[in-house]
Write a protein that holds these residues in place. Structure first.
Motif, PDB file in Angstrom:
ATOM      1  N   LEU A 129      -3.805   7.032  -2.407  1.00  0.00           N
ATOM      2  CA  LEU A 129      -3.661   5.734  -1.769  1.00  0.00           C
ATOM      3  C   LEU A 129      -3.643   4.708  -2.886  1.00  0.00           C
ATOM      4  CD1 LEU A 129      -3.778   4.712   1.154  1.00  0.00           C
ATOM      5  CD2 LEU A 129      -6.240   4.549   0.921  1.00  0.00           C
ATOM      6  N   GLU A 130      -2.648   3.824  -2.860  1.00  0.00           N
ATOM      7  CA  GLU A 130      -2.455   2.961  -4.020  1.00  0.00           C
ATOM      8  C   GLU A 130      -2.120   1.542  -3.587  1.00  0.00           C
ATOM      9  OE1 GLU A 130      -0.009   3.864  -8.152  1.00  0.00           O
ATOM     10  OE2 GLU A 130       0.607   4.775  -6.262  1.00  0.00           O
ATOM     11  N   THR A 131      -2.818   0.582  -4.171  1.00  0.00           N
ATOM     12  CA  THR A 131      -2.391  -0.798  -4.036  1.00  0.00           C
ATOM     13  C   THR A 131      -2.365  -1.344  -5.457  1.00  0.00           C
ATOM     14  OG1 THR A 131      -2.738  -2.897  -2.908  1.00  0.00           O
ATOM     15  CG2 THR A 131      -4.705  -1.774  -3.685  1.00  0.00           C
ATOM     16  N   GLU A 132      -1.776  -2.498  -5.660  1.00  0.00           N
ATOM     17  CA  GLU A 132      -1.635  -2.996  -7.030  1.00  0.00           C
ATOM     18  C   GLU A 132      -2.965  -2.945  -7.792  1.00  0.00           C
ATOM     19  OE1 GLU A 132       0.379  -6.915  -7.894  1.00  0.00           O
ATOM     20  OE2 GLU A 132       1.550  -6.066  -6.238  1.00  0.00           O
ATOM     21  N   GLY A 133      -3.011  -2.186  -8.859  1.00  0.00           N
ATOM     22  CA  GLY A 133      -4.204  -2.152  -9.709  1.00  0.00           C
ATOM     23  C   GLY A 133      -5.322  -1.250  -9.223  1.00  0.00           C
ATOM     24  N   MET A 138       4.960   7.042   1.494  1.00  0.00           N
ATOM     25  CA  MET A 138       5.229   5.965   2.452  1.00  0.00           C
ATOM     26  C   MET A 138       4.651   4.677   1.880  1.00  0.00           C
ATOM     27  SD  MET A 138       4.310   5.762   6.516  1.00  0.00           S
ATOM     28  CE  MET A 138       2.571   5.435   6.389  1.00  0.00           C
ATOM     29  N   THR A 139       5.382   3.576   2.064  1.00  0.00           N
ATOM     30  CA  THR A 139       4.919   2.284   1.559  1.00  0.00           C
ATOM     31  C   THR A 139       4.793   1.307   2.717  1.00  0.00           C
ATOM     32  OG1 THR A 139       6.104   2.685  -0.499  1.00  0.00           O
ATOM     33  CG2 THR A 139       5.424   0.434  -0.080  1.00  0.00           C
ATOM     34  N   LEU A 140       3.671   0.614   2.779  1.00  0.00           N
ATOM     35  CA  LEU A 140       3.481  -0.458   3.752  1.00  0.00           C
ATOM     36  C   LEU A 140       3.418  -1.765   2.982  1.00  0.00           C
ATOM     37  CD1 LEU A 140       0.601   0.791   6.085  1.00  0.00           C
ATOM     38  CD2 LEU A 140       3.043   1.202   6.300  1.00  0.00           C
ATOM     39  N   LEU A 184       0.861  -1.187   0.000  1.00  0.00           N
ATOM     40  CA  LEU A 184       0.000   0.000   0.000  1.00  0.00           C
ATOM     41  C   LEU A 184       0.895   1.235   0.000  1.00  0.00           C
ATOM     42  CD1 LEU A 184      -3.049   0.274   0.095  1.00  0.00           C
ATOM     43  CD2 LEU A 184      -2.897   0.436   2.568  1.00  0.00           C
ATOM     44  N   ASN A 185       0.667   2.114  -0.970  1.00  0.00           N
ATOM     45  CA  ASN A 185       1.464   3.347  -1.046  1.00  0.00           C
ATOM     46  C   ASN A 185       0.628   4.552  -0.661  1.00  0.00           C
ATOM     47  OD1 ASN A 185       3.696   2.043  -1.945  1.00  0.00           O
ATOM     48  ND2 ASN A 185       3.560   2.770  -4.067  1.00  0.00           N
ATOM     49  N   PHE A 186       1.230   5.460   0.062  1.00  0.00           N
ATOM     50  CA  PHE A 186       0.591   6.741   0.421  1.00  0.00           C
ATOM     51  C   PHE A 186       1.403   7.862  -0.196  1.00  0.00           C
ATOM     52  CE2 PHE A 186      -2.265   5.542   3.874  1.00  0.00           C
ATOM     53  CZ  PHE A 186      -1.806   4.281   4.207  1.00  0.00           C
TER      54      PHE A 186
HETATM   55  C1  LIG Z   1       4.684   2.024  -4.459  1.00  0.00           C
HETATM   56  O1  LIG Z   1       5.756   2.941  -4.595  1.00  0.00           O
HETATM   57  C2  LIG Z   1       6.966   2.342  -5.008  1.00  0.00           C
HETATM   58  C3  LIG Z   1       8.053   3.377  -4.968  1.00  0.00           C
HETATM   59  O2  LIG Z   1       7.570   4.665  -5.243  1.00  0.00           O
HETATM   60  C4  LIG Z   1       6.784   1.717  -6.384  1.00  0.00           C
HETATM   61  O3  LIG Z   1       7.971   1.116  -6.803  1.00  0.00           O
HETATM   62  C5  LIG Z   1       5.651   0.719  -6.327  1.00  0.00           C
HETATM   63  O4  LIG Z   1       5.385   0.206  -7.603  1.00  0.00           O
HETATM   64  C6  LIG Z   1       4.392   1.318  -5.743  1.00  0.00           C
HETATM   65  N1  LIG Z   1       3.427   0.277  -5.524  1.00  0.00           N
HETATM   66  C7  LIG Z   1       2.157   0.374  -5.866  1.00  0.00           C
HETATM   67  C8  LIG Z   1       1.296  -0.765  -5.514  1.00  0.00           C
HETATM   68  O5  LIG Z   1       1.721   1.338  -6.453  1.00  0.00           O
END
Ligand SMILES: *[C@@H]1O[C@H](CO)[C@@H](O)[C@H](O)[C@H]1NC(C)=O
Ligand SMILES: *[C@@H]1O[C@H](CO)[C@@H](O)[C@H](O)[C@H]1NC(C)=O
Length: 532
Positions: free
Chosen positions: A242-246, A208-210, A180-182
């Motif tokens: 807020l980002e998770t795969e896809g 920030m990445t969890l 999960l990216n913030f």
């Molecule tokens: C989250 O961030 C990292 C570094 O910025 C990136 O490499 C990764 O692909 C991102 N992951 C998602 C799920 O977006």
């Protein structure tokens, strides 16, 4: 004796050392530098537009029928001001059948000036938009079936402070590892507590990445995510991505100071009758008409002997107006109508201010308690009364104001006689946008809107136009003040009447009308006006 000298010397040396030590260790606070220049959006708009998948192209082929009665209510691109054609040409036709007339406003400028005015107005308007909009005003659409859970609104942080972001979670997805990216642009993320089995990277940063292999642990960790605002602004918002795969989601965190209330100690017991003297100040502006002003003061004193009266006066040879509970402010000659209102209102210290003209007369029907009751019991900020002319005709001058969005030429301003709603519990009162120049208002709200001092002569509705969106306006027709001035024929006028008329009622083609239209055009960015 010697030992005393020694002690003094020792104390002296000790103090010098102490001072030096303090100076040396004085924290030289490092201030970061920020760029607060106005600039176009930070690309969040682009992000919002690119995020969602294209709508299904097959939807374009599905037929539909337009429902005119509803579609017609939607705003068009651009606006026009259209008047109604004159019907029968009877005397008093405008009074009996008010007709809508349309007025272009660019005529306030010479054709040779107009292009320059447009350019300057566009530049100022761009600056205004940048200052007044925040990311919280942008449209955000949530993806269908997003596994991300997050707060859609109501998250707020004080400038440079830290909060826990509530409501974050990730729903079940078949994954080996959950990431999960913030991201944010005006602050940083961190975790207030660490949960086993969750890897945190970029804590204390804007990204920030969890990550974790165990979803319950990740969700536990999500309950401890903090946001810290790092770039000071008294009132703006940050868009959190807020980002998770896809999947991607966006929400805003409002950054702002709390609203500082301005409360008035009204004394006395709220349950008892309203004490007008502690609640209301009467404000007026006079110009040359001292005998009328004295009649007004005498009539007020008959009913409200201890209410404060504030008088702004821009006469050429001001006469002293004095007495108990009277404040007389002398202004430079001919400063004008709105400058006077502004000055008078700026001196009010009570919760409410009553605006009256200097040629009004209080009677037994001028029951200020009724107007106070309306403002105390409703969300209205300003409530107008009625003015009875010497002919017996009573006017409330209720006006509704609406603004239709235009394009580069500016917006269209529409004013109509009438009101929006009746008010429950106050059968004589209605909700509207503009009222007559006899009104009671919350002092802080009137001061906030202000009276534009550039409007020197004929002006009234301009205050309500400036206050649109800030003032909640009502009108009651059962609180009546009398208008002393009878309409006089030119040969019956005294010298001071004539001078007064020259200043107060200039002809339509005069500089005063040009000033007024010029302000509507430039300051309020209207292209035209319709009214009836
Ligand atoms: C989250 O961030 C990292 C570094 O910025 C990136 O490499 C990764 O692909 C991102 N992951 C998602 C799920 O977006
Ligand atoms: C109302 O307030 C004024 C001014 O404070 C005071 O002199 C007067 O006695 C009060 N009247 C009542 C009825 O309490």
């Amino acid at each position: 004796m010697r030992s005393l000298h020694k002690t003094v010397l020792l104390v002296l040396v000790a103090s010098v050392v102490l001072v030096l030590a303090v100076l040396h260790s004085w924290p030289t606070r490092a201030y970061s530098t920020v760029d607060v220049r106005q600039r176009p959006g930070t690309g969040v708009e682009r992000l919002l537009a690119e995020r969602l998948p294209e709508p299904d192209p097959s939807a374009g082929t599905i037929p539909y029928h337009v429902r005119e009665s509803v579609a017609g209510l939607l705003a068009h691109n651009g606006c026009v001001c259209e008047g109604e054609r004159a019907g029968v040409n009877l005397p008093f036709a405008q009074l009996l059948f008010p007709r809508v007339s349309a007025h272009p406003l660019h005529t306030a400028f010479q054709p040779s000036q107009l292009d320059e005015m447009k350019r300057r107005r566009a530049k100022e308007y761009q600056g205004f938009q940048m200052r007044s909009q925040t990311p919280a005003d942008l449209l955000i659409v949530t993806e269908a079936n997003s596994p991300l859970q997050y707060p859609t609104q109501g998250v707020e942080v004080r400038p440079l402070k830290t909060i826990l972001i509530p409501g974050l979670a990730l729903k079940d997805l078949p994954r080996d590892i959950y990431t999960l990216n913030f991201s944010a642009s005006l602050g940083t993320f961190n975790v207030a507590a660490e949960v086993e089995g969750v890897k945190v990277r970029g804590d204390g940063e804007m990204h920030m990445t969890l990550s974790s292999c165990v979803l319950p642990n990740l969700n536990r960790q999500l309950q401890f995510i903090t946001y810290t605002n790092t770039l000071f602004h008294p009132s703006t918002a940050d868009t959190v991505q807020l980002e998770t795969e896809g999947h991607q989601a966006l929400f805003t965190i409002k950054i702002r100071h709390g609203v500082t209330p301005r409360l008035y100690n009204t004394g006395g017991d709220a349950d008892k009758e309203y004490n007008i003297s502690t609640l209301v100040t009467i404000a007026t502006k006079t110009f040359l008409r001292y005998n009328k002003l004295q009649d007004l003061i005498d009539s007020i004193r008959r009913y409200y002997p201890t209410v404060t009266i504030v008088i702004a006066d821009d006469s050429e040879n001001p006469k002293m107006v004095s007495g108990p509970y009277i404040e007389h402010y002398v202004m430079p000659f001919g400063k004008g109508w709105f400058a006077g209102r502004n000055l008078a209102v700026s001196q009010v210290t009570t919760k409410y201010v009553l605006w009256v003209d200097d040629d009004f007369i209080f009677t037994a029907n001028t029951k200020l308690e009724k107007l106070v009751e309306v403002l105390e019991k409703t969300t209205l900020d300003l409530v107008g009364g009625a003015v009875r002319e010497a002919t017996g005709y009573t006017a409330t001058y209720r006006q509704t104001i609406s603004i239709e969005a235009g394009e580069e030429e500016g917006d269209c301003l529409h004013m109509r006689r009438g009101f929006h709603h009746a008010i429950d519990g106050f059968p004589n009162c209605v909700v509207t946008d503009g009222v007559i120049n006899f009104f009671l208002a919350r002092t802080d709200k009137v001061q906030q809107v202000g009276f534009d001092p550039r409007l020197a002569r004929v002006a009234h509705m301009e205050f309500f136009i400036d206050g649109l969106g800030a003032l909640h306006v009502g009108s009651c027709d059962d609180v009546i003040v009398n208008h002393a001035t009878k309409i006089k024929l030119p040969w019956g006028q005294t010298e001071s009447d004539k001078t007064y008329a020259k200043f107060r009622y200039p002809p339509a083609s005069s500089d005063a009308t040009h000033t007024k239209n010029g302000l509507l055009y430039f300051k309020n960015r209207f292209q035209c006006l319709t009214r009836n």
